[in-house]
Design a protein around this motif. Structure first.
Motif, short mmCIF file in Angstrom:
data_model
loop_
_atom_site.label_atom_id
_atom_site.label_comp_id
_atom_site.label_asym_id
_atom_site.label_seq_id
_atom_site.Cartn_x
_atom_site.Cartn_y
_atom_site.Cartn_z
N LEU A 42 -8.12 9.55 8.98
CA LEU A 42 -8.05 10.36 10.19
C LEU A 42 -8.67 11.74 10.04
CD1 LEU A 42 -4.44 9.41 11.29
CD2 LEU A 42 -6.61 8.54 12.18
N SER A 43 -8.91 12.18 8.81
CA SER A 43 -9.47 13.51 8.59
C SER A 43 -10.99 13.44 8.49
CB SER A 43 -8.91 14.12 7.30
OG SER A 43 -9.56 15.34 7.02
N GLU A 44 -11.65 14.43 9.04
CA GLU A 44 -13.11 14.54 8.92
C GLU A 44 -13.50 15.34 7.68
OE1 GLU A 44 -15.45 13.02 10.72
OE2 GLU A 44 -13.90 12.03 11.90
N THR A 45 -12.50 15.94 6.99
CA THR A 45 -12.81 16.80 5.85
C THR A 45 -12.09 16.43 4.55
OG1 THR A 45 -11.08 18.37 6.49
CG2 THR A 45 -13.31 18.78 7.34
N GLU A 46 -10.96 15.74 4.63
CA GLU A 46 -10.16 15.45 3.44
C GLU A 46 -10.18 13.96 3.11
OE1 GLU A 46 -8.63 17.79 1.57
OE2 GLU A 46 -9.52 19.27 2.92
N PRO A 47 -10.36 13.62 1.83
CA PRO A 47 -10.26 12.20 1.45
C PRO A 47 -8.81 11.73 1.52
CG PRO A 47 -10.59 13.56 -0.50
CD PRO A 47 -10.69 14.47 0.69
N CYS A 48 -8.63 10.45 1.58
CA CYS A 48 -7.29 9.84 1.58
C CYS A 48 -7.22 8.92 0.37
CB CYS A 48 -7.08 9.05 2.86
SG CYS A 48 -5.47 8.23 2.88
N ARG A 49 -6.11 8.96 -0.32
CA ARG A 49 -5.92 8.08 -1.47
C ARG A 49 -4.73 7.17 -1.20
NH1 ARG A 49 -9.35 9.78 -5.28
NH2 ARG A 49 -9.85 11.98 -5.36
N ILE A 50 -4.95 5.87 -1.41
CA ILE A 50 -3.90 4.88 -1.23
C ILE A 50 -3.98 3.90 -2.40
CG2 ILE A 50 -5.35 3.51 0.33
CD1 ILE A 50 -2.72 2.68 1.77
N ALA A 51 -2.83 3.59 -2.99
CA ALA A 51 -2.77 2.64 -4.10
C ALA A 51 -2.25 1.31 -3.56
CB ALA A 51 -1.83 3.16 -5.19
N GLY A 90 0.84 -1.19 0.00
CA GLY A 90 0.00 0.00 0.00
C GLY A 90 0.87 1.24 0.00
N ILE A 91 0.61 2.15 -0.94
CA ILE A 91 1.37 3.39 -1.04
C ILE A 91 0.39 4.54 -0.83
CG2 ILE A 91 2.84 4.83 -2.52
CD1 ILE A 91 2.65 1.57 -3.89
N VAL A 92 0.60 5.32 0.22
CA VAL A 92 -0.29 6.45 0.51
C VAL A 92 0.05 7.59 -0.46
CG1 VAL A 92 -1.11 8.08 2.25
CG2 VAL A 92 -0.40 5.78 2.93
N LEU A 93 -0.95 8.01 -1.23
CA LEU A 93 -0.75 9.06 -2.22
C LEU A 93 -1.09 10.44 -1.66
CD1 LEU A 93 -2.34 7.19 -5.25
CD2 LEU A 93 0.08 7.30 -4.59
N SER A 94 -2.16 10.52 -0.85
CA SER A 94 -2.54 11.81 -0.26
C SER A 94 -3.38 11.55 0.98
CB SER A 94 -3.32 12.66 -1.25
OG SER A 94 -4.55 12.05 -1.57
N GLY A 95 -3.41 12.54 1.85
CA GLY A 95 -4.19 12.44 3.08
C GLY A 95 -3.44 11.70 4.18
N ALA A 96 -4.17 11.38 5.23
CA ALA A 96 -3.59 10.67 6.37
C ALA A 96 -4.54 9.55 6.77
CB ALA A 96 -3.37 11.62 7.55
N LEU A 97 -4.00 8.42 7.10
CA LEU A 97 -4.84 7.34 7.57
C LEU A 97 -4.12 6.54 8.64
CD1 LEU A 97 -5.01 4.32 5.18
CD2 LEU A 97 -3.47 6.19 4.76
N GLU A 98 -4.89 5.69 9.28
CA GLU A 98 -4.38 4.86 10.37
C GLU A 98 -4.60 3.41 9.99
OE1 GLU A 98 -5.13 5.62 14.82
OE2 GLU A 98 -6.77 4.31 14.13
#
Length: 85
Positions: free
Chosen positions: A55-64, A18-26
């Motif tokens: 983790l964000s309430e406003t921003e999407p997260c993208r992961i490939a 998994g490669i996180v492209l944008s945003g933040a996740l847990e």
């Protein structure tokens, strides 16, 4: 992943990159261990029971993800079953 979203817990026997492209996740593992990930972070998994949370309430997260087929993960001599949501 949508803002504030989370996945159900799952496990696959595949190799998963998994490669996180944008945003933040847990990433949460079944033992309760949690790791915060951000853009550029890479996760390699195989056979772990896990869930993802944005983790964000406003921003999407993208992961490939790159998935590579593998035989079932064996723990203490027993293959672990796949668990999918």
């Amino acid at each position: 992943m949508m803002p504030g979203g989370a996945t159900d817990a799952s496990r696959t026997g595949w190799y998963r990159y998994g490669i996180v492209l944008s945003g933040a996740l847990e990433l949460e593992l079944d033992d309760g261990d949690k790791t915060r990930l951000g853009p550029g972070d890479i996760v390699v998994q195989r056979g772990t029971m896990h869930r993802w949370r944005n983790l964000s309430e406003t921003e999407p997260c993208r992961i490939a993800f790159v998935l590579i087929e593998a035989p079932a993960y064996v723990q203490h001599g027993t293959p672990l079953p796949e668990t999918k949501p």
